[in-house]
Design a protein around this motif. Structure first.
Motif, PDB file in Angstrom:
ATOM      1  N   VAL A 411      43.233  42.344  32.891  1.00  0.00           N
ATOM      2  CA  VAL A 411      44.036  42.672  34.051  1.00  0.00           C
ATOM      3  C   VAL A 411      45.272  41.780  34.052  1.00  0.00           C
ATOM      4  CG1 VAL A 411      42.822  41.041  35.555  1.00  0.00           C
ATOM      5  CG2 VAL A 411      43.972  43.007  36.563  1.00  0.00           C
ATOM      6  N   PRO A 412      46.438  42.302  34.432  1.00  0.00           N
ATOM      7  CA  PRO A 412      47.644  41.472  34.513  1.00  0.00           C
ATOM      8  C   PRO A 412      47.495  40.391  35.578  1.00  0.00           C
ATOM      9  CG  PRO A 412      48.206  43.805  34.491  1.00  0.00           C
ATOM     10  CD  PRO A 412      46.732  43.731  34.678  1.00  0.00           C
ATOM     11  N   LEU A 413      48.223  39.299  35.395  1.00  0.00           N
ATOM     12  CA  LEU A 413      48.130  38.160  36.299  1.00  0.00           C
ATOM     13  C   LEU A 413      48.472  38.539  37.734  1.00  0.00           C
ATOM     14  CD1 LEU A 413      47.768  35.109  36.785  1.00  0.00           C
ATOM     15  CD2 LEU A 413      50.186  34.818  36.160  1.00  0.00           C
ATOM     16  N   ASN A 414      49.534  39.309  37.921  1.00  0.00           N
ATOM     17  CA  ASN A 414      49.942  39.649  39.292  1.00  0.00           C
ATOM     18  C   ASN A 414      48.887  40.486  40.004  1.00  0.00           C
ATOM     19  OD1 ASN A 414      50.584  41.818  37.518  1.00  0.00           O
ATOM     20  ND2 ASN A 414      51.925  42.700  39.086  1.00  0.00           N
ATOM     21  N   GLU A 415      48.214  41.371  39.269  1.00  0.00           N
ATOM     22  CA  GLU A 415      47.166  42.175  39.886  1.00  0.00           C
ATOM     23  C   GLU A 415      45.936  41.325  40.197  1.00  0.00           C
ATOM     24  OE1 GLU A 415      46.214  45.682  37.697  1.00  0.00           O
ATOM     25  OE2 GLU A 415      48.324  46.287  37.445  1.00  0.00           O
ATOM     26  N   PHE A 416      45.636  40.387  39.315  1.00  0.00           N
ATOM     27  CA  PHE A 416      44.477  39.533  39.561  1.00  0.00           C
ATOM     28  C   PHE A 416      44.679  38.689  40.820  1.00  0.00           C
ATOM     29  CE2 PHE A 416      41.988  35.675  39.197  1.00  0.00           C
ATOM     30  CZ  PHE A 416      40.742  36.167  38.850  1.00  0.00           C
ATOM     31  N   LEU A 417      45.863  38.108  40.989  1.00  0.00           N
ATOM     32  CA  LEU A 417      46.132  37.242  42.131  1.00  0.00           C
ATOM     33  C   LEU A 417      46.265  38.017  43.434  1.00  0.00           C
ATOM     34  CD1 LEU A 417      48.692  34.744  40.551  1.00  0.00           C
ATOM     35  CD2 LEU A 417      46.253  34.388  40.943  1.00  0.00           C
ATOM     36  N   ALA A 418      46.286  39.344  43.349  1.00  0.00           N
ATOM     37  CA  ALA A 418      46.427  40.159  44.555  1.00  0.00           C
ATOM     38  C   ALA A 418      45.099  40.504  45.210  1.00  0.00           C
ATOM     39  CB  ALA A 418      47.196  41.448  44.239  1.00  0.00           C
ATOM     40  N   GLU A 419      43.968  40.230  44.518  1.00  0.00           N
ATOM     41  CA  GLU A 419      42.664  40.596  45.047  1.00  0.00           C
ATOM     42  C   GLU A 419      41.749  39.381  45.085  1.00  0.00           C
ATOM     43  OE1 GLU A 419      42.089  43.401  46.352  1.00  0.00           O
ATOM     44  OE2 GLU A 419      43.691  44.662  45.534  1.00  0.00           O
ATOM     45  N   PRO A 420      40.826  39.314  46.051  1.00  0.00           N
ATOM     46  CA  PRO A 420      39.946  38.147  46.171  1.00  0.00           C
ATOM     47  C   PRO A 420      38.872  38.114  45.090  1.00  0.00           C
ATOM     48  CG  PRO A 420      39.316  39.820  47.774  1.00  0.00           C
ATOM     49  CD  PRO A 420      40.593  40.306  47.126  1.00  0.00           C
ATOM     50  N   ALA A 421      38.167  36.998  45.035  1.00  0.00           N
ATOM     51  CA  ALA A 421      37.122  36.814  44.027  1.00  0.00           C
ATOM     52  C   ALA A 421      36.059  37.901  44.092  1.00  0.00           C
ATOM     53  CB  ALA A 421      36.480  35.433  44.206  1.00  0.00           C
ATOM     54  N   SER A 422      35.690  38.320  45.302  1.00  0.00           N
ATOM     55  CA  SER A 422      34.647  39.341  45.448  1.00  0.00           C
ATOM     56  C   SER A 422      35.041  40.652  44.783  1.00  0.00           C
ATOM     57  CB  SER A 422      34.350  39.580  46.929  1.00  0.00           C
ATOM     58  OG  SER A 422      35.526  40.005  47.622  1.00  0.00           O
ATOM     59  N   HIS A 423      36.316  40.974  44.786  1.00  0.00           N
ATOM     60  CA  HIS A 423      36.804  42.205  44.165  1.00  0.00           C
ATOM     61  C   HIS A 423      36.510  42.193  42.669  1.00  0.00           C
ATOM     62  CE1 HIS A 423      39.612  45.602  43.552  1.00  0.00           C
ATOM     63  NE2 HIS A 423      39.957  44.960  42.447  1.00  0.00           N
ATOM     64  N   TRP A 424      36.771  41.057  42.018  1.00  0.00           N
ATOM     65  CA  TRP A 424      36.594  40.988  40.570  1.00  0.00           C
ATOM     66  C   TRP A 424      35.128  40.833  40.200  1.00  0.00           C
ATOM     67  CZ3 TRP A 424      40.652  43.022  38.882  1.00  0.00           C
ATOM     68  CH2 TRP A 424      41.886  42.785  39.498  1.00  0.00           C
ATOM     69  N   LEU A 425      34.361  40.134  41.013  1.00  0.00           N
ATOM     70  CA  LEU A 425      32.944  39.987  40.721  1.00  0.00           C
ATOM     71  C   LEU A 425      32.208  41.324  40.832  1.00  0.00           C
ATOM     72  CD1 LEU A 425      30.819  37.910  39.935  1.00  0.00           C
ATOM     73  CD2 LEU A 425      30.400  37.503  42.365  1.00  0.00           C
ATOM     74  N   SER A 426      32.730  42.204  41.673  1.00  0.00           N
ATOM     75  CA  SER A 426      32.106  43.518  41.842  1.00  0.00           C
ATOM     76  C   SER A 426      32.432  44.464  40.692  1.00  0.00           C
ATOM     77  CB  SER A 426      32.565  44.147  43.162  1.00  0.00           C
ATOM     78  OG  SER A 426      33.944  44.486  43.100  1.00  0.00           O
ATOM     79  N   GLY A 427      33.383  44.086  39.835  1.00  0.00           N
ATOM     80  CA  GLY A 427      33.731  44.914  38.697  1.00  0.00           C
ATOM     81  C   GLY A 427      34.804  45.943  39.001  1.00  0.00           C
TER      82      GLY A 427
END
Length: 433
Positions: A411-427
């Motif tokens: 995922v691009p850096l700007n998109e990653f920093l736009a969502e909280p940790a729970s968003h990424w942990l959920s896949g």
């Protein structure tokens, strides 16, 4: 900026107007310059617009308190500056209680920097319990500069009587919406709304971070209220932030760098205090075992990249042109974002099995996510993520920024920093390379 409201404002209004559950004292806590007072004032403005009565008192204000009278929100009552002691607190509370009884919707009382009243928690306990017995329509919000300080002041005396309302550093999305910063500007200047106005004057910006954030955090938020045997060691730990953020170190190495030394237990305690104050934290090694995590060497992480760059001496252009340093700032920004958006029972660690390493491991219950950060554009293999996946087959892996020559979620850096940790942990939100 004047019209910008963080999502916290709407949540706080809901908490203070929800009649379906018994009221609790709302404890708004968080690092300095995270906008706690501003968002509470915005919530009070909304409440007044809905017909509620409010009263705001700043306990660190050397002048007299000012509050709205029941006859109109523009009318104020001026009193001589009173001593901020328990007797004064009881008087303020009782007056607010009487005013709340005079209005059918009650009153919201806000006490900003409540810790300035010595032994405030035991007094508040008695007053709050009396309010509940008598069913007084008074709702209370207390503010403090960091979660650890309020909770230390409370001990167990207010257990079951307050609701934690944490306010953390500003995210990329919030800084973009409020100040129109670019991704690189956010990575360099961090999520400090008060300091970003000095971005065009680097000397003034550094001074703001040093004298309005770091110094009062240590002097007033830690040293005044917590026993610290070696204050100079804590200050030196902060000074080393640009050098060590994102690095795994031993406590013995840190002690050797400090003029006053310090045991591993002492240094770990200082890092925990700095973590609660929103300055820097220590991450443990992920090993699938809480015991082994606790015994590992720490990975240091600054909790707002602006702290790292302000202390580094780099200019914006110098930082971007130094690929090694910029990579460390980007890694710090990613780690800080994950830490600052952790939810209950969610944890952040790192993983290392020489020669392989994964920058961050996010986990909650059975869900595990290994996160690797790359700031460059070149395509590289990711032996760390591959080794991590082999060691923990049920874990997911994610590359943030850069490009990979192997198949992995990215995922691009700007998109990653736009969502909280729970968003990424959920896949959510990523796709294969």
């Amino acid at each position: 900026m004047e019209s910008f409201e963080r999502p916290h404002v709407a949540r706080l209004v809901r908490e203070l107007t929800d009649e379906s559950v018994p009221p609790l004292i709302v404890a708004v806590t968080g690092p300095r310059q995270s906008g706690k007072t501003t968002l509470v004032r915005q919530a009070l403005r909304r409440l007044r617009g809905m017909g509620h009565r409010t009263r705001y008192i700043a306990l660190d204000d050397p002048g007299q308190p000012r509050w709205s009278s029941l006859s109109g929100s523009d009318t104020t009552v001026a009193l001589p500056p009173p001593p901020r002691d328990t007797e004064w607190l009881v008087s303020v509370w009782r007056q607010a209680r009487r005013d709340a009884e005079a209005y059918r919707r009650g009153l919201v009382l806000v006490l900003d920097e409540i810790q300035h009243v010595k032994d405030w928690s035991s007094v508040v306990k008695g007053l709050w319990d009396a309010d509940r017995r008598e069913d007084h329509p008074l709702k209370v919000v207390v503010l403090g500069s960091a979660a650890w300080r309020l909770l230390t002041g409370m001990g167990d005396s207010l257990a079951g009587r307050f609701m934690s309302f944490p306010v953390r550093h500003w995210s990329l999305r919030e800084m973009v919406e409020a100040f129109d910063v670019s991704l690189d500007e956010y990575v360099f200047f961090g999520g400090y709304p008060g300091a970003i106005r000095y971005a065009e004057d680097l000397r003034a910006w550094r001074s703001c971070v040093a004298h309005s954030i770091i110094a009062p955090t240590i002097d007033r938020d830690i040293l005044d209220l917590t026993r610290v045997d070696r204050p100079s060691a804590m200050c030196q730990l902060v000074d080393m932030a640009p050098e060590y953020s994102g690095q795994v170190v031993t406590y013995e190495h840190l002690a050797g760098r400090l003029r006053s030394g310090g045991s591993p237990t002492t240094l770990a305690h200082y890092l925990d205090l700095l973590s609660d104050a929103g300055i820097m934290t220590r991450l443990s090694k992920y090993a699938g075992s809480a015991v082994r995590r606790a015994a590992s060497n720490p990975k240091l992480l600054v909790l707002n990249p602006g702290l790292m760059t302000a202390l580094s001496g780099y200019s914006f252009d110098e930082a971007r042109n130094d690929r090694t340093f910029w990579g460390r700032i980007v890694e710090t920004a990613v780690g800080a974002h994950l830490h600052n958006t952790l939810e209950a029972a969610m944890h952040l660690a790192y993983w290392r099995d020489d020669p392989h390493e994964v920058d961050f491991v996010l986990f909650q219950g059975p869900r595990v996510l290994g996160v690797e950060v790359k700031s460059g554009r070149q395509r590289r293999a990711l032996p760390g993520l591959a080794a991590f996946k082999k060691r923990f087959p049920k874990a997911e892996t994610l590359l943030v920024g850069g490009r990979s020559g192997v198949r992995t979620n990215q995922v691009p850096l700007n998109e990653f920093l736009a969502e909280p940790a729970s968003h990424w942990l959920s896949g959510k939100g990523w796709g294969p390379a």
